[in-house]
Design an enzyme around this catalytic site. Structure first.
Site, short mmCIF file in Angstrom:
data_model
loop_
_atom_site.label_atom_id
_atom_site.label_comp_id
_atom_site.label_asym_id
_atom_site.label_seq_id
_atom_site.Cartn_x
_atom_site.Cartn_y
_atom_site.Cartn_z
N GLU A 1 -54.08 40.28 -6.01
CA GLU A 1 -53.56 41.14 -7.07
C GLU A 1 -53.71 40.53 -8.47
OE1 GLU A 1 -52.60 44.09 -7.33
OE2 GLU A 1 -52.10 44.79 -5.33
N GLU B 148 -53.46 44.48 3.61
CA GLU B 148 -52.02 44.77 3.73
C GLU B 148 -51.90 46.21 4.19
OE1 GLU B 148 -49.78 43.85 0.13
OE2 GLU B 148 -50.92 42.00 -0.15
C1 IPT Z 1 -48.82 44.28 -2.69
C2 IPT Z 1 -48.78 42.79 -2.90
O1 IPT Z 1 -50.04 42.23 -2.69
C3 IPT Z 1 -47.79 42.11 -2.01
O2 IPT Z 1 -47.61 40.80 -2.47
C4 IPT Z 1 -46.49 42.84 -2.01
O3 IPT Z 1 -45.94 42.84 -3.29
C5 IPT Z 1 -46.71 44.25 -1.59
O4 IPT Z 1 -47.58 44.87 -2.49
C6 IPT Z 1 -45.44 45.06 -1.59
O5 IPT Z 1 -44.41 44.45 -0.89
S1 IPT Z 1 -49.50 44.97 -4.15
C7 IPT Z 1 -49.09 46.64 -4.26
C8 IPT Z 1 -49.51 47.11 -5.63
C9 IPT Z 1 -49.77 47.46 -3.25
#
Ligand code: IPT
Length: 981
Positions: free
Chosen positions: A410, A490
Site C-alpha cells: 500500500e 488480501e
Molecule cells: C489493506 C491493507 O493492506 C491492510 O494492511 C489492512 O489495512 C487492510 O486493508 C484492512 O484491514 S488496504 C485497503 C485499502 C484495502
C-alpha cells in the site's frame, strides 16, 4: 542539516546486511533488564548516559529488553489504520518526539575475542543511535530489520556500557504506516557476536531441485573466505564452498513435506549450521510452480502480535502460530507487512509453510495528501527503501520456505519500486517478486489484488477481466500483465463475526489454473489485554488508551482472537481449504476422494467413517483409500453399514481423513478433512410403526385474564404466549434485528447496518391487529413496522394445540416500499427464565454458523450452556447462531424442566442472557451484564456475513430480502409431570 532521525539516510556506521545464521561462535544475548528513561522530546533528553557512571533517579527505571516502552507504563500505544499520527511533513518529525534512552551494563566473558565482534539489533522501532562505552557505533532506521555494528574497537574486557537512544518517530516512520499499533522500542533481540578469525560473514545457499530427474544441486556461496561444506546425509564432506554439488536423488522441500537436510559450513574456527531445503520456484505458463507443480496458496496475512507484549514474540508464541496454521490447513503466510522475527521463518522451514516475505515499506498515509510527496516516487527516498529491501533479502535469503519476495504494501507506485525490483532480481533471480499497488504490475511477477469479489476472481480466472486503466494504453505492459499468475494478496476481511464466502472463494481459486490462491486478512486480532476495575479481562483496541486520532477496532480483524483462541472464521477456513475433498453418490454406492495437495499423496492419512442416527453413533469403521497422488482422485466403494431397523431419526454418514501417524505439527488422529452425507433409509417406511392417530385439535377458551389453548396461556389483548404449562415465558414475537456485525457495519458506502437503521429495522413496533379464537386455533394478526415509516411486515401467528405442546405457524407478508432493502434476520424472539441454561440440539454444530459461513458446522447432537454458546468477539456483535437446528431443548439443570422446540424442518437457534440491543451497545464483552432471562431467537433465516468491513458484502444468494414467508415451530415443555398444572 537534518538530524539523523529526520534525514533520508537509512543509517550510519552499520555493517553490510547479511544472512542470519547460527554458529558455534560466541554469542552473548544482551536481552534482559536494562535501564530506561523516557523524554517527551529529543531536546529534553540529555546525552548523559553513555559513560561509566550508572545513572540513578532522574527518571531512570528498569525496562525489559526486548520490549515496547509504551506497554510498560511509559506513554501509550497508538493505533491508526492509514493516517499518520503526526503531520504529513516528510521527512520531519514533531518536536515532541518521545525519546527512549536505554542503557545496559554487561560483563564480557573472559575468553571473548573482541576483534571483529559484532553488535546485532534484530529490530528497533523506529530509529536509534548506539554507543558502546561512550563511543558512537552508528544509527539505524527500518524497524523490522536487523542492524549490525562493528563492536570490536569499542569493546572492553570485563564491564561494558551499551547505550541506545530510540526515537519514536523518524523519517523512517513515513515508510512504516502499516495498519497496526505504533509501538516504539528495542522490540527484538540484541546480541553480541564473536567473529572468529577467518570466519565467513555471509552465505547464500542455492539448493535447486529438478523435478524431471529428481536431482538436487547445491552451492553455498560465501564470498572470499574459504569454507568447507558438509552434508552427511548427502555424502558431502568438506567440499569447498562455491562449488556446485549435484546429488542424483534428493527429497525435495515443500510446505507439505518440509524435508530439510542438516549441513555445516566450516572455517578454521567456526561451524555454521545449515538447514537445506531443495526446491525450485518458477513462474511457468502463467502459474506459480515449485518443483514443477503449481501451487495453490491457502494463505493468511500475519502481523506479529501478542496481547501483552505487542510485537515482542517469544519462540513459543511463534511456534504456536505455525502449529495453529498447519492444524487449520493453512499452507502459506504473507508476512504482512514487514519481515518477521527470523525465528518465525525457521519454523516455516521446519514445519512447512510457503512464505511471501514482505518488505517493511508502507506509505499509506500519503493517500490523505492525494499521494503528493509519496516516498515511493521520490528519488530522495530511494536509499532508504532500497536499504530495507536489501536487509530483508540478505537476512532471509536462505529460507527454503520463502518463495516470493514482496516489495512492500500500500505505497501507491513510483520509480523506487523499480529500483528495488531490479536490485532484487539481480541478487536473487530464484524467486518471483510481488507488489500489488502498482496496477501496471511492471515490478511484480503476479497480477495481484485485494478484496476482489468472488465474481471478479471468477472473471479473472477465465481471463476475462478488463485491462486496468494504468495499462490500457501500453499494449506491451498489458500483454505482460495478462499472463501473470493471479494472487489475491488480501481477501475475506476477518473482522469480528466473519468472514463469509470463504468456500466460494476457494471454489473460484480451484476452478482456474491462473489463480495461485490468496491470503485471508488477517491472522490475529491486535487487541491488548486489559482488566476492568473488578479484575475481568478484555481486549483493548484503538481509542481505549486515549490515543487520538485512532482507527478504532479496525485492527481487530483476525482469524484468532488476541489470545490466539481460534475464531469460528478460522474453523470455517480450515474446512473451506481442506486438502482432501470427499464426495459421495451413496445411491450408487460410491465415494470419490480427491487429493488437493500440491505435492503430497494421501498415504499419510487414515480414513474412517461413522454412521449416526439422530446424532447417536450406531456404526463406524475404516475406509480403505488407495494412495492417491497429489492432484488426483479415486473412486471407491462407499461404506455399507448395517442400517438400523427402525431409525430414531436422520441417518448421517461422516467420512473423516485424519493423520495416520504423528506429524511434527499435529498428532496421529488429527482431523484434516471431513464430509457428511445424509443416508436414505429404505427400511424406515416398512419398519416404522403405524403412525399414532393424530390427537384431536382442541379449541382455545377464555381464562381469568387471558386465553388458554392446550398447555398455552396467552394474553388476550396482545395475543402473546405467557406460559406453556409451568414454564413462564415472553413471546414469541417476530424479530428482524441483529446487533450489527463489523461486516454489517461495513466500510464506506457498503453498509448494510446503515441501510437497516435508516429503514428503521432497529426499532420495529408491534401492533396487534386482532386476536381471533377459531374452533381449533388461536389466530393473532399483527403489524410489525418501524417508527417513522409506512413499510411493515404483516405477521400472522396461528397457534394450534394437538397433544402436548403447541404448534405455531408464522406467516409474514411485507407491505409498502421495501425496495432493495435486506433484513438482518427473520424469526421469532422469546424469553425464558434465566435458569434454562443447558442447551441440547440436533442440527448443525458444534460452533456458530451463518448462511455463508457454515461449512465447518456438521449435523449432530450437541450440548452446551447458554454461556458457552457465545463467541466472545473483542467487539460485541451478533454471534452464536446455530444453524439448521431440527430440535432444541433449553432446560434448568436443577429441575430438568424447560422448553423443547422443534422446527419444520429447521430453524436457527441463538440463546443469550442479553438482548440484541445490549449486544449492540457494548464496547467490550465485559460490558455485557446477564439479565434474568434467556433470550431465545428461533430464526427462519439470517443475512449472510460477507466481508464488507473491507471488501464485498454477502453474495446475492446470501442477502436476505423481505418476501412473503411461512415457517413453523412446535413447542413443548420439559417440566417434570408432577410440576404440571
Ligand atoms: C489493506 C491493507 O493492506 C491492510 O494492511 C489492512 O489495512 C487492510 O486493508 C484492512 O484491514 S488496504 C485497503 C485499502 C484495502
Amino acid at each position: 542539516m537534518l538530524p539523523y532521525y529526520e534525514d533520508y539516510e537509512p543509517g550510519t556506521g552499520r555493517r553490510a546486511p547479511r544472512a542470519a545464521f547460527t554458529s558455534d561462535a560466541g554469542r552473548l544475548s544482551l536481552n534482559g533488564h536494562w535501564l530506561f528513561r523516557l523524554s517527551e522530546a529529543v531536546a529534553e533528553a540529555p546525552l548523559d548516559f553513555l559513560h561509566d557512571h550508572t545513572p540513578r533517579g532522574d527518571g531512570w527505571s528498569e525496562l525489559p529488553v526486548p520490549s515496547h516502552w509504551v506497554l510498560h507504563g511509559h506513554g501509550i500505544p497508538r493505533y491508526t489504520n492509514t493516517a499518520y499520527p503526526f503531520p504529513v511533513d516528510p521527512p520531519h518529525t514533531p518536536t515532541r518526539n518521545p525519546t527512549g534512552d536505554h542503557r545496559l551494563e554487561f560483563e564480557l566473558p573472559g575468553t571473548w575475542r573482541r576483534d571483529g565482534s559484532v553488535l546485532r539489533f534484530e529490530g528497533v522501532d523506529s530509529c536509534f543511535r548506539a554507543w558502546l562505552n561512550g563511543r558512537e557505533l552508528g544509527t539505524s532506521k527500518g524497524s523490522r530489520l536487523p542492524a549490525e555494528f562493528d563492536a570490536g574497537p569499542a569493546l572492553r574486557p570485563g564491564r561494558n556500557v551499551l547505550a541506545v537512544r530510540v526515537h519514536r518517530w523518524s523519517s523512517g516512520s513515513y515508510l512504516e504506516d502499516q495498519d497496526m499499533w505504533w509501538l516504539p522500542g528495542i522490540f527484538r533481540d540484541v546480541t553480541l557476536l564473536e567473529r572468529p578469525a577467518g570466519c565467513v560473514d555471509d552465505l547464500f545457499v542455492h539448493a535447486g531441485y529438478d523435478h524431471t530427474t529428481g536431482r538436487g544441486t547445491l552451492r553455498v556461496d560465501t564470498g572470499a573466505p574459504a569454507a568447507l561444506l558438509t552434508v552427511p546425509e548427502l555424502g558431502i564432506t568438506d567440499r569447498p564452498a562455491g562449488e556446485t554439488a549435484v546429488i542424483d536423488r534428493v527429497e525435495p522441500w515443500s510446505a507439505e513435506t518440509p524435508r530439510l537436510y542438516e549441513g555445516r559450513l566450516s572455517t578454521p574456527h567456526e561451524h555454521i549450521a545449515l538447514r537445506i531445503g531443495f526446491r525450485t520456484v518458477a513462474v511457468r505458463e502463467g502459474r506459480l510452480t515449485v518443483n514443477g507443480r503449481p501451487l495453490l496458496l491457502r494463505g493468511v496475512n500475519r502481523h506479529e502480535h501478542d496481547p501483552d507484549h505487542g510485537r515482542v514474540l517469544d519462540p513459543e508464541t511463534m511456534r504456536r502460530d505455525v502449529l495453529l496454521m498447519k492444524r487449520h490447513n493453512i499452507n502459506a503466510v504473507r508476512t504482512s507487512h514487514y519481515p518477521p522475527h527470523p525465528a518465525f521463518l525457521d519454523l516455516c522451514d521446519e514445519l512447512g509453510l510457503w512464505v511471501v516475505d514482505e518488505c517493511d515499506i508502507e506509505t499509506h498515509g500519503f493517500i490523505h495528501a492525494d499521494w503528493r510527496g509519496n516516498p515511493a516516487d521520490d528519488p530522495r527516498w530511494e536509499p532508504m527503501m532500497l536499504d530495507r529491501m536489501r536487509r530483508m533479502v540478505e537476512r532471509d535469503k536462505n529460507h527454503p520456505s520463502i518463495v516470493i519476495w514482496s516489495l512492500g504494501n500500500e505505497s501507491h507506485h513510483g520509480r523506487n519500486f523499480g529500483v528495488l525490483a531490479e536490485w532484487t532480481r539481480r541478487r536473487d533471480p530464484s524467486r518471483p517478486l510481488h507488489y500489488e499497488r502498482d496496477r501496471t504490475y511492471r515490478h511484480s511477477d503476479f497480477y495481484s489484488l485485494m478484496y476482489a469479489p468472488v465474481a471478479q476472481v471468477e472473471r479473472i480466472g477465465r481471463h476475462e477481466e478488463d485491462a486496468p486503466p494504468e495499462t490500457a494504453d501500453d499494449p506491451a505492459l498489458e500483454a505482460r500483465r495478462r499472463v501473470l499468475p493471479f494472487l489475491l494478496c488480501e481477501y475475506a476481511h476477518a473482522m469480528g463475526n466473519g468472514p463469509g464466502s470463504l468456500a466460494a472463494y476457494q471454489r473460484a481459486f480451484e476452478q482456474s489454473p491462473r489463480c495461485a490462491g490468496g491470503f485471508v486478512w488477517e491472522w490475529i486480532d491486535h487487541g491488548f489485554r486489559r482488566r476492568t476495575a473488578d479484575g475481568r479481562t478484555y481486549f483493548a483496541y484503538g481509542g481505549d488508551f486515549g490515543d487520538h486520532p485512532h482507527g478504532g477496532n479496525f485492527c481487530i480483524d483476525g482469524l484468532v482472537l488476541p489470545d490466539r483462541t481460534p475464531s469460528p472464521g478460522l474453523l470455517e477456513l480450515k474446512k473451506a481449504i481442506e486438502p482432501v475433498a470427499v464426495t459421495a453418490a451413496l445411491g450408487r454406492g460410491l465415494v470419490r476422494v480427491a487429493n488437493r495437495y500440491d505435492h503430497r499423496d494421501l498415504s499419510h492419512l487414515r480414513f474412517t467413517w461413522s454412521l449416526e442416527d439422530e446424532g447417536v453413533r450406531v456404526a463406524d469403521g475404516e475406509l480403505k483409500v488407495p494412495c492417491v497422488a497429489a492432484g488426483e482422485e479415486a473412486v471407491i466403494p462407499a461404506p455399507r453399514p448395517l442400517l438400523p431397523e427402525a431409525p430414531r431419526g436422520e441417518l448421517w454418514l461422516t467420512v473423516r481423513a485424519e493423520l495416520a501417524a504423528d506429524e511434527p505439527w499435529a498428532g496421529a488422529g488429527h482431523e484434516v478433512a471431513w464430509a457428511q452425507f445424509p443416508v436414505p433409509h429404505p427400511h424406515r417406511v416398512a419398519a416404522a410403526p403405524a403412525p399414532a392417530p393424530a390427537p384431536a385439535p382442541v379449541a382455545p377458551r377464555p381464562s381469568d385474564d387471558g386465553i388458554t389453548l392446550g398447555d398455552g396461556d396467552f394474553d388476550a389483548r396482545t395475543g402473546l404466549l405467557r406460559a406453556l404449562g409451568p414454564l413462564r415465558l415472553d413471546g414469541p414475537a417476530l424479530d428482524v434485528w441483529r446487533a450489527p456485525t463489523d461486516n454489517d457495519r461495513g466500510m464506506g458506502p457498503d453498509s448494510a447496518a446503515k441501510d437497516w437503521r435508516r429503514a428503521g429495522l432497529d426499532r420495529m413496533d408491534h401492533r396487534t391487529v386482532s386476536v381471533r379464537q377459531g374452533p381449533d386455533r388461536l389466530e393473532v394478526e399483527t403489524r410489525v413496522a418501524p417508527a417513522g415509516h409506512e413499510r411493515a411486515l404483516r405477521t400472522r401467528y396461528v397457534w394450534t394445540a394437538a397433544g402436548p405442546g403447541l404448534r405455531l405457524v408464522v406467516h409474514v407478508v411485507p407491505e409498502g416500499p421495501w425496495d432493495g432493502l435486506t433484513l438482518p434476520r427473520i424469526g421469532v424472539l422469546l424469553a425464558l427464565p434465566a435458569a434454562c441454561e443447558d442447551v441440547r440440539w440436533f442440527g448443525k454444530g458444534p460452533g456458530e454458523a451463518y448462511p455463508d459461513s457454515q461449512e465447518a458446522a456438521r449435523v449432530g447432537l450437541f450440548t452446551a450452556t447458554v454461556a458457552g454458546l457465545q463467541t466472545p468477539y473483542v467487539v460485541p456483535q451478533e454471534n452464536g447462531h446455530r444453524a439448521a437446528v431440527r430440535w432444541a431443548e433449553l432446560t434448568d439443570p436443577a429441575t430438568g424442566g424447560g422448553l423443547r422446540v422443534e422446527g419444520a424442518p429447521h430453524f436457527g437457534l441463538t440463546a443469550r442472557r442479553w438482548t440484541s440491543q445490549d449486544l449492540e451497545a457494548a464496547r467490550h464483552p465485559t460490558d455485557l451484564v446477564p439479565r434474568d432471562r434467556v433470550f431465545v431467537h428461533l430464526d427462519l433465516a439470517h443475512q449472510g456475513l460477507g466481508s464488507a468491513s473491507c471488501g464485498p458484502g454477502p453474495l446475492p444468494e446470501h442477502r436476505l430480502e423481505p418476501a412473503e414467508t411461512t415457517f413453523e415451530l412446535r413447542f413443548r415443555t420439559l417440566a417434570p409431570p408432577a410440576a404440571r398444572r
